[in-house]
Design a protein around this motif. Sequence first.
Motif, short mmCIF file in Angstrom:
data_model
loop_
_atom_site.label_atom_id
_atom_site.label_comp_id
_atom_site.label_asym_id
_atom_site.label_seq_id
_atom_site.Cartn_x
_atom_site.Cartn_y
_atom_site.Cartn_z
N LYS A 136 27.03 7.77 -31.40
CA LYS A 136 28.40 8.18 -31.67
C LYS A 136 29.28 7.88 -30.46
N PHE A 137 30.45 7.31 -30.73
CA PHE A 137 31.41 6.95 -29.70
C PHE A 137 32.56 7.97 -29.72
N HIS A 138 32.84 8.55 -28.56
CA HIS A 138 33.92 9.54 -28.43
C HIS A 138 34.87 9.08 -27.34
N ASP A 139 36.15 9.12 -27.64
CA ASP A 139 37.20 8.82 -26.67
C ASP A 139 37.99 10.09 -26.41
N PHE A 140 38.04 10.52 -25.16
CA PHE A 140 38.80 11.72 -24.82
C PHE A 140 40.31 11.49 -24.99
N ALA A 141 40.75 10.23 -24.88
CA ALA A 141 42.17 9.95 -24.98
C ALA A 141 42.69 10.07 -26.40
N SER A 142 41.82 10.01 -27.41
CA SER A 142 42.26 10.05 -28.80
C SER A 142 41.95 11.37 -29.49
N MET A 143 41.29 12.29 -28.82
CA MET A 143 40.94 13.56 -29.44
C MET A 143 41.99 14.63 -29.14
N THR A 144 42.15 15.55 -30.08
CA THR A 144 43.03 16.70 -29.94
C THR A 144 42.21 17.95 -30.29
N THR A 173 41.07 17.62 -33.83
CA THR A 173 40.37 16.39 -34.24
C THR A 173 39.25 16.08 -33.24
N LEU A 174 38.30 16.98 -33.16
CA LEU A 174 37.15 16.79 -32.27
C LEU A 174 36.07 16.04 -33.04
N ARG A 175 36.16 14.74 -33.05
CA ARG A 175 35.22 13.93 -33.79
C ARG A 175 35.02 12.59 -33.11
N ALA A 176 33.97 11.89 -33.53
CA ALA A 176 33.68 10.56 -33.02
C ALA A 176 34.50 9.53 -33.79
N PHE A 177 34.97 8.52 -33.09
CA PHE A 177 35.78 7.49 -33.76
C PHE A 177 34.92 6.33 -34.26
N LYS A 178 33.63 6.32 -33.88
CA LYS A 178 32.79 5.20 -34.32
C LYS A 178 31.33 5.63 -34.27
N SER A 179 30.55 5.10 -35.20
CA SER A 179 29.11 5.34 -35.24
C SER A 179 28.41 4.00 -35.40
N VAL A 180 27.40 3.75 -34.56
CA VAL A 180 26.71 2.47 -34.52
C VAL A 180 25.22 2.72 -34.64
N LEU A 208 38.62 23.51 -11.53
CA LEU A 208 37.72 22.59 -10.84
C LEU A 208 37.62 21.23 -11.50
N SER A 209 37.85 21.14 -12.80
CA SER A 209 37.67 19.89 -13.54
C SER A 209 38.99 19.15 -13.67
N SER A 210 38.89 17.90 -14.08
CA SER A 210 40.06 17.06 -14.33
C SER A 210 39.78 16.16 -15.52
N ARG A 211 40.81 15.94 -16.33
CA ARG A 211 40.75 15.07 -17.50
C ARG A 211 39.61 15.50 -18.42
N GLY A 212 39.09 14.56 -19.20
CA GLY A 212 37.99 14.88 -20.09
C GLY A 212 38.35 15.95 -21.10
N ALA A 213 37.51 16.97 -21.21
CA ALA A 213 37.73 18.06 -22.15
C ALA A 213 38.98 18.86 -21.81
N LEU A 214 39.29 18.98 -20.52
CA LEU A 214 40.51 19.69 -20.13
C LEU A 214 41.75 18.97 -20.63
N GLU A 215 41.74 17.65 -20.62
CA GLU A 215 42.87 16.89 -21.13
C GLU A 215 42.99 17.01 -22.64
N VAL A 216 41.86 17.08 -23.32
CA VAL A 216 41.87 17.23 -24.78
C VAL A 216 42.48 18.57 -25.18
N MET A 217 42.05 19.64 -24.52
CA MET A 217 42.54 20.96 -24.86
C MET A 217 43.96 21.20 -24.37
N SER A 218 44.50 20.31 -23.55
CA SER A 218 45.89 20.44 -23.08
C SER A 218 46.88 19.72 -23.98
#
Length: 578
Positions: free
Chosen positions: A122-130, A133-140, A433-443
């Motif tokens: 499963k492919f997850h992009d933090f830039a496209s999740m809100t 919409t916590l889901r994978a954008f692609k499955s291979v 302590l954290s930056s971007r990633g999940a913190l950016e999604v929840m913001s």
Amino acid sequence: MSDSDSDEYQVTEPVTSYDDPMRAFIPTSFGKTSKEANIASQIEKTRRQVEQPPPQKQKRIAANSDSDDDSDDSESDSEDEAERFPVTHEMVLKTHERVITSIALDPAGSRMLTGSLDGSIKFHDFASMTPTTLRAFKSVDPWETKKSASSDSHAIQHIEFSPHSGGVFLCVTAHPQAKILSRDGAILTEFVKGDMYLRDMNNTKGHVGEVTTGTWHPSDQNVCVTAGSDSTLRIWDINNKRSQKHVIAFKSKALGCAGRTRMTAVAWGAPASGTSPVLVAAALDGSLVMYGGNGPFTRPAGEIREAHKPDTWTGGIDISADGRMVVTRGGDGLIKLWDTRKFKEPLVKVEHPATSDRYPMTNIKYSPNSSYIITGSLSGHLHILNPANLRPEHVTAITPGAPLIAVDWHPKLNQIITGSATAETHILYSPTLSSRGALEVMSRAPKKRHVDDDPSFTMDQSGAGISGDAIVAPGALLKPRGGVSASGKSRDPRRPQVQQITPFMRSQPDEKHISENIPLSRMLHEDPREALLRYADVAKKDPMFTGAWAKTQPVTEYAEASEGEEEGEGPERKKARR
């Protein structure tokens, strides 16, 4: 009406009680109002409940405490420990159906991959999740193009992004052939499978047994290593898929294994000081072997027999950032710390419940600066250990009752990602302590959902063979004529002809495989006469095999036929003789 008269008028609001439900429908201002997301509230909703220590630690605290003040101090200490690590908040992803076995993040921390026993990545992009919409954008599925209708996918054993660029990642499945895929899921390289009938593993060009794991070279972006059940470590150049670069055939000294054993784990580390890297691998017979990272690989630099209990799967191994310490997690329920400079006895060993009986790929990892060690447990707890004495610095429950299998600590995001047997991916982070990633999604503001996104408001067309996301063109729902003609073709003019698969065609490789793997295969479709005529002018100007007659050609003895004779205008005497 004058301005003085307008001042006498006042707009009065409807009088309603404080608990009247109608107050929610009465406007309080004019114009369009915008509803903004409460970011602080969204992040606060993801705060994890502070878990109590495990039962053993609780008993120890209860035995040493004599008053309620001591218990209050212990609770405050646990809260202070949680603030030291990015574990105060979490984001949960439920994108798989079976156990998550491996997790990989690119060096920038923008893309995350998760592998599972269901054979999918499963492919997850933090830039496209809100937050909604916590889901994978692609499955291979790496083996989707080669599997038949009756076969299942191969379980994902290990996935790992290239630590240099992040443009490709290594994919190891329960198969003798490992693969190199692009960050978008396209297969770039598929390493060759060796000849299983050759006994000497040094003469094979690839693994002849299942590949268990692999990793990348610490400084060369084109080199990786894979460990297999054929008792070999194979170093590959990703630009050459036909044969490995080096073969390290490990000869086991345990009784009853005939010199062969499964290689269960491998780690390739290089110190920051720039000295020579080290390659450390673990085997099923309990051995731990170390080689020089740049070769030669003919003889190990250090070998420890029975580093862990024989016939137990040592699935977790990692090397510290300075390249001096090695930590291993064995199937015998022990975590051991080794020094590469004195590679004989473990410095420290502690007991830790093993999960190798059901999930042998359970790993153990150093933190980005090697100040801590993280690993999962059979009870679903995340253990953050001290790298000097392997004592727990912080223990928190992630999936209580379900084993925690895959763990990773990203250096840029400063977030801990875990995968468990519940098919859930937990991303632990801290707003401070954290930056971007999940913190950016929840913001981000939640994505507005359309009414069609609610399945209760739409009609179920699955019985008619139409999915909810299908786009139906006009006239596409006309009932086609059924049946086939006498020649076997479908009577539906819109349906393409299905190619008949004969037993002869099943045994023939496809054209793509022939063109990629068989040299000079393009000559199969070339006319030999035209190929020879290309060299007619060259042979006439520069003859190679008739050079001896170039200057001594004999003179023609017979007279050439005249033009009239060729056209049939010669004497009648010659015509009659014919």
